[in-house]
Design an enzyme around this catalytic site. Structure first.
Site, PDB file in Angstrom:
ATOM      1  N   VAL A  47       6.802   2.688  19.696  1.00  0.00           N
ATOM      2  CA  VAL A  47       5.983   1.532  20.462  1.00  0.00           C
ATOM      3  C   VAL A  47       4.530   2.079  20.757  1.00  0.00           C
ATOM      4  CG1 VAL A  47       6.024   0.290  22.670  1.00  0.00           C
ATOM      5  CG2 VAL A  47       8.383   0.994  21.681  1.00  0.00           C
TER       6      VAL A  47
ATOM      7  N   THR B  39       2.302   6.877   5.391  1.00  0.00           N
ATOM      8  CA  THR B  39       1.323   6.957   6.404  1.00  0.00           C
ATOM      9  C   THR B  39       1.554   8.080   7.435  1.00  0.00           C
ATOM     10  OG1 THR B  39       0.455   4.664   5.685  1.00  0.00           O
ATOM     11  CG2 THR B  39      -0.380   5.479   7.863  1.00  0.00           C
TER      12      THR B  39
ATOM     13  N   LYS C  25       9.159  -3.743  19.490  1.00  0.00           N
ATOM     14  CA  LYS C  25       8.737  -2.877  20.510  1.00  0.00           C
ATOM     15  C   LYS C  25       9.085  -3.513  21.994  1.00  0.00           C
ATOM     16  CE  LYS C  25       4.941  -1.556  17.508  1.00  0.00           C
ATOM     17  NZ  LYS C  25       3.706  -2.052  17.081  1.00  0.00           N
TER      18      LYS C  25
HETATM   19  P1  NAP Z   1       4.948   3.883   4.506  1.00  0.00           P
HETATM   20  O1  NAP Z   1       3.657   4.502   4.400  1.00  0.00           O
HETATM   21  O2  NAP Z   1       5.674   2.833   3.639  1.00  0.00           O
HETATM   22  O3  NAP Z   1       5.779   5.203   4.000  1.00  0.00           O
HETATM   23  C1  NAP Z   1       7.181   5.222   3.915  1.00  0.00           C
HETATM   24  C2  NAP Z   1       7.778   6.695   3.285  1.00  0.00           C
HETATM   25  O4  NAP Z   1       9.151   6.668   3.262  1.00  0.00           O
HETATM   26  C3  NAP Z   1       7.384   6.825   1.769  1.00  0.00           C
HETATM   27  O5  NAP Z   1       6.979   8.448   1.700  1.00  0.00           O
HETATM   28  C4  NAP Z   1       8.499   6.706   1.097  1.00  0.00           C
HETATM   29  O6  NAP Z   1       8.351   7.052  -0.294  1.00  0.00           O
HETATM   30  C5  NAP Z   1       9.742   6.785   1.869  1.00  0.00           C
HETATM   31  N1  NAP Z   1      10.709   5.969   1.503  1.00  0.00           N
HETATM   32  C6  NAP Z   1      10.970   4.646   1.970  1.00  0.00           C
HETATM   33  N2  NAP Z   1      12.276   4.255   1.641  1.00  0.00           N
HETATM   34  C7  NAP Z   1      12.748   5.245   1.190  1.00  0.00           C
HETATM   35  C8  NAP Z   1      14.114   5.295   0.845  1.00  0.00           C
HETATM   36  N3  NAP Z   1      14.998   4.478   0.730  1.00  0.00           N
HETATM   37  N4  NAP Z   1      14.663   6.688   0.280  1.00  0.00           N
HETATM   38  C9  NAP Z   1      13.617   7.715   0.297  1.00  0.00           C
HETATM   39  N5  NAP Z   1      12.482   7.613   0.710  1.00  0.00           N
HETATM   40  C10 NAP Z   1      11.979   6.387   1.127  1.00  0.00           C
HETATM   41  O7  NAP Z   1       5.636   3.611   6.110  1.00  0.00           O
HETATM   42  P2  NAP Z   1       4.623   4.381   7.245  1.00  0.00           P
HETATM   43  O8  NAP Z   1       3.553   3.437   7.710  1.00  0.00           O
HETATM   44  O9  NAP Z   1       4.573   5.484   7.378  1.00  0.00           O
HETATM   45  O10 NAP Z   1       5.816   3.798   8.543  1.00  0.00           O
HETATM   46  C11 NAP Z   1       7.163   4.589   8.555  1.00  0.00           C
HETATM   47  C12 NAP Z   1       7.998   4.242   9.852  1.00  0.00           C
HETATM   48  O11 NAP Z   1       6.819   4.599  11.215  1.00  0.00           O
HETATM   49  C13 NAP Z   1       8.151   2.921  10.021  1.00  0.00           C
HETATM   50  O12 NAP Z   1       9.436   2.399  10.692  1.00  0.00           O
HETATM   51  C14 NAP Z   1       7.083   2.041  10.793  1.00  0.00           C
HETATM   52  O13 NAP Z   1       7.596   1.025  11.483  1.00  0.00           O
HETATM   53  C15 NAP Z   1       6.723   3.252  11.710  1.00  0.00           C
HETATM   54  N6  NAP Z   1       5.705   3.110  12.195  1.00  0.00           N
HETATM   55  C16 NAP Z   1       4.394   3.248  11.499  1.00  0.00           C
HETATM   56  C17 NAP Z   1       3.069   3.087  12.262  1.00  0.00           C
HETATM   57  C18 NAP Z   1       1.965   3.036  11.480  1.00  0.00           C
HETATM   58  O14 NAP Z   1       0.696   2.787  11.955  1.00  0.00           O
HETATM   59  N7  NAP Z   1       1.832   2.970   9.892  1.00  0.00           N
HETATM   60  C19 NAP Z   1       2.821   3.449  13.693  1.00  0.00           C
HETATM   61  C20 NAP Z   1       4.174   3.495  14.298  1.00  0.00           C
HETATM   62  C21 NAP Z   1       5.361   3.507  13.625  1.00  0.00           C
HETATM   63  P3  NAP Z   1       7.387   7.050  -1.283  1.00  0.00           P
HETATM   64  O15 NAP Z   1       6.082   7.761  -0.716  1.00  0.00           O
HETATM   65  O16 NAP Z   1       7.917   7.958  -2.498  1.00  0.00           O
HETATM   66  O17 NAP Z   1       7.082   5.523  -1.696  1.00  0.00           O
HETATM   67  N1  HSE Z   2       2.445  -2.108  12.153  1.00  0.00           N
HETATM   68  C1  HSE Z   2       2.440  -1.613  13.517  1.00  0.00           C
HETATM   69  C2  HSE Z   2       1.355  -2.188  14.104  1.00  0.00           C
HETATM   70  C3  HSE Z   2       2.214  -0.142  13.408  1.00  0.00           C
HETATM   71  O1  HSE Z   2       0.378  -2.596  13.525  1.00  0.00           O
HETATM   72  O2  HSE Z   2       1.293  -2.139  15.540  1.00  0.00           O
HETATM   73  C4  HSE Z   2       2.613   0.338  14.753  1.00  0.00           C
HETATM   74  O3  HSE Z   2       3.876   0.306  15.206  1.00  0.00           O
END
Ligand code: NAP
Ligand code: HSE
Length: 447
Positions: free
Chosen positions: A145, A22, A218
């Protein structure tokens, strides 16, 4: 070995993007759309481009725009960190295992790190920030955060001249989205969570969103920055929204409240830090009640600035990518400057966390009781023995089964220390008429 990068006029800076889910895809797309603008705003000093992408499955189709160079994907994080064309490492894989190894290896290689991984920094930040200091290599974590709200910069920069008296607010977008959908359109918990997942708001392990720990991670980062000492996750009180039932949403509405998952962080006059996450009733007329969907709101109170409120999208692809890209620009600007540390440098060895039993608010308590005369008196008697005042009780007739054997019985309680309430509840739980553990929400008069 630590490498100091020398940045020449319009250097092309390579980014190693660990994670293209994402947020990672959002970072790719934002740089693809706004890369030229960023270079102009940087005075033409550098151009950012993604030179390597780490994923688990390179064959997966991805929602990214433009031409993707051949050979850009790898499944080998060591190759990504070691690649001489990678100057800055962005960690967006999540979790605390491989993510830790990637960040640590990047710091050891003198490559600045940008991460949105609050779990990693809250659980293992002590080790990583020490390594960051040792290697004089920064960790930037604005995206960790509150998504698109630049709250880390506010604490690190804008409020640097203040003692921070408190933070409170909504810092998990998924929980807020779920509670909002349950309140506004009576959606079930499960259906609302499925929507939040489809919209890219939830963590890969959504349990962290609904059990309160994402917000707790956070809050730990905010409190760590504000109070200058590392905070042990075991020392804080965390309760999530899993226990919220349609009945609670209904009671809240009837009584003039809205249910929100709140983070409360506060420094007490003796220096003890209160930090708790819990579902709470907030007045319908309060600002927090009007924070809908994925939006977050954080009120910060500084001794000089007074109170300031920050509001914006707390999760999701583009708002979070915006925060990552801002950090990338800052990392690029500070490349080659050993003084550009932007992580957390502890300035107090330790501090006291206020035990949750000593924190005080009013409460909403829901009991599942046998529907017979005398139940209210039995519960009220124990509350009176503990000198806890009652401001109201409520027990609706079950609309689907007026002859039901069990009913929800709600008590609204005056402000008292949480420890006192826990002592009373442990006695109440032993009553024959009480069928399961009572559910407790705070009633907060913030905002
Ligand atoms: P996500 O959609 O699950 O994406 C994770 C990515 O990392 C995927 O591309 C996955 O590969 C890859 N990956 C996971 N484990 C791996 C490993 N061991 N080796 C190599 N590649 C790996 O997660 P996300 O929502 O983008 O979130 C990523 C980070 O940002 C997290 O720490 C989350 O807490 C933080 N975050 C997310 C949001 C949000 O709104 N989503 C907001 C703030 C912070 P594949 O694509 O091949 O599966
Ligand atoms: N899963 C988290 C949320 C993403 O819903 O706030 C942003 O850190």
């Amino acid at each position: 070995m630590v490498t100091l990068w020398v940045v020449n006029a319009c250097s092309s800076l390579g980014i190693g993007l660990a994670g293209c889910g994402t947020v990672g895809s959002g970072v790719w797309n934002t740089l693809a759309c706004n890369g030229a603008l960023i270079t102009e705003r940087a005075g033409g000093d550098f151009h950012l481009h993604i030179s390597k992408i780490l994923v688990r499955d390179p064959s997966k189709s991805r929602d990214i725009t433009g031409q993707v160079p051949d050979g850009i994907f790898t499944t080998d994080w060591r190759a990504l960190v070691a690649d001489p064309a990678v100057h800055i490492v962005v960690e967006l894989i999540g979790g605390t295992g491989d993510a830790f190894e990637i960040v640590a290896a990047a710091l050891r290689a003198g490559k600045p790190v940008v991460t949105g991984n609050k779990a990693l920094l809250a659980e293992r930040g002590v080790e990583l920030f020490a390594l960051s200091k040792e290697t004089q290599t920064p960790i930037h974590f604005e995206a960790a955060v509150a998504g698109g709200i630049p709250i880390i910069r506010i604490v690190q920069d804008s409020f640097i001249g203040n003692r921070i008296l408190s933070f409170y607010g909504i810092i998990n977008g998924t929980s807020n989205y779920i509670l909002d959908r349950m309140t506004e359109v009576s959606l079930s918990f499960e259906a609302a969570l499925a929507e939040a997942q489809a919209l890219g708001y939830a963590e890969a392990h959504p349990a962290l969103d609904v059990n309160g720990w994402d917000a707790a991670h956070k809050a730990i980062l905010l409190a760590t920055l504000a109070y200058g000492f590392p905070i042990d996750p075991a020392s804080i009180h965390v309760s999530g929204i899993e226990q919220v039932r349609p009945a609670d949403i209904h009671f809240a509405k009837t009584l003039g409240y809205v249910v929100k998952l709140l983070a409360v962080i506060r420094e007490h006059p003796d220096g003890a830090v209160e930090l708790r996450i819990q579902p709470s009733f907030v007045a319908k007329s309060s600002i927090l009640a009007s924070v809908h969907g994925v939006f977050n709101a954080i009120a910060v109170q500084g001794d000089a600035a007074g109170e300031a409120l920050f509001y914006g999208r707390g999760a999701g692809q583009n708002p979070t990518a915006s925060a990552v890209v801002a950090d990338l620009v800052e990392a690029a600007r500070s490349l080659g400057q050993s003084s550009g540390h932007r992580g957390f440098l502890p300035y107090r060895e330790s501090g006291r966390m206020l035990p949750v039993g000593e924190t005080s608010t009013a409460y909403y308590v829901r009991f599942d009781v046998t529907d017979r005369p005398g139940v209210i008196a039995e519960i009220a008697g124990i509350l009176a023995d503990h000198r806890i005042g009652i401001s109201g009780t409520h027990s609706p007739v079950n609309p689907t089964d007026p002859d039901a054997e069990f009913v929800d019985m709600v008590f609204l309680l005056h402000t008292c220390p949480f420890g006192k309430l826990q002592a009373a509840l442990s006695k109440i739980e032993t009553l024959d008429c009480v069928n399961s553990c009572p559910v407790v929400f705070r009633i907060e008069s913030l905002g």
